[in-house]
Design an enzyme around this catalytic site. Sequence first.
Site: not given
Ligand SMILES: NC(=O)c1ccc[n+]([C@@H]2O[C@H](COP(=O)([O-])OP(=O)(O)OC[C@H]3O[C@@H](n4cnc5c(N)ncnc54)[C@H](O)[C@@H]3O)[C@@H](O)[C@H]2O)c1
Length: 308
Positions: A173, A117
């Site tokens: 990152h 995240t």
């Molecule tokens: N570090 C990296 O290299 C990298 C790369 C891609 C995405 N990301 C990050 O990863 C995260 C997820 O990306 P995504 O595209 O899958 O987003 P997304 O919105 O498709 O998925 C996130 C999910 O988390 C769920 N969620 C929120 N709060 C929750 C909780 N308390 N308990 C359980 N589930 C919960 C939401 O309902 C959603 O389904 C984002 O923060 C994004 O910025 C990081």
Amino acid sequence: MITVVGGAGKVGATTGAFLLMRDVDDVVLIDILKDKPQGEALDLGHMASAIGSSRKVIGSNDYKDMAGSDIVIITAGFPRKAGQTREELLAINAKVMAEVSDAIKEYAPKAKVLVLTNPSDAMTYVVYKRLKAPRSQVIGFSGLLDAPRLSYYASQKLGISPASILPIVLGMHGENMFPVPRLSMVGGVPLSELMTKDQIDDIVKKTVSAGAEVIKLRGYSSNWAPAAGLTLMAEAIKNDQKRAIIASVILQGEYGVNDVVAEVPVILGKNGVEKVLEVPLNDEERQGFMKSIDAVRALLNSLPPEYK
Ligand SMILES: NC(=O)c1ccc[n+]([C@@H]2O[C@H](COP(=O)([O-])OP(=O)(O)OC[C@H]3O[C@@H](n4cnc5c(N)ncnc54)[C@H](O)[C@@H]3O)[C@@H](O)[C@H]2O)c1
């Protein structure tokens, strides 16, 4: 068993698919969305059946279902909304990390935790502090996204396979990451000797802005590449591969830095981070790395005090 918290999201569900395709382990997808993790798990169960896998996959809205997990992958969180500041998003996702960490403490206290995240350096730090676990147990993702992106762009310039490049990307990152072409090798020859300065500058620029480019083209952030990286990290831990991988860890004196999260090469095995490797930076690279560390520190400083 491997739990993905945020498992109904784009990266979470894709990671579930890759874990099953590579036969890493049974998978639990946990998410707060009603029915969605169950729906993703049903589709993935059908996929496992299609490929002849006997791995189990379930979807759940209850953190209890992570009980017994060897690895918990956290992809849960919220993207930045229009008008929202980075600090506001930082506080919102830190709250999610705290909640998920408390569940891990209760149901899977020995699990190795992989944090994706965003902003991932700060979120890794929040989970580490909240779990009060050894740093070997809490591992930030991103190195296995940033480094393969450097290989991708270099391979295109050189007309060789990305698999023949050993890329080194350090630090934070995002836009403050620090790629190191002099230590990124092709058959023992540094990229900096195989390319002109302009070519190097171009691949570094493309690596740093790769995430933004994906969003610009298709409207949402990467899922395939991060899910692949998370799967390889889980595989290295689950199968005790003792594999050198670039990941984000809490530095405890390495590189002369303390209590800051940074991407560095580590050895991943059944105990999580089994060793932190210190790459031999020259003076100029050291300055670049420390600039990236300062950016992480500034990010950690802007965390609400209850998460530090
Ligand atoms: N570090 C990296 O290299 C990298 C790369 C891609 C995405 N990301 C990050 O990863 C995260 C997820 O990306 P995504 O595209 O899958 O987003 P997304 O919105 O498709 O998925 C996130 C999910 O988390 C769920 N969620 C929120 N709060 C929750 C909780 N308390 N308990 C359980 N589930 C919960 C939401 O309902 C959603 O389904 C984002 O923060 C994004 O910025 C990081």
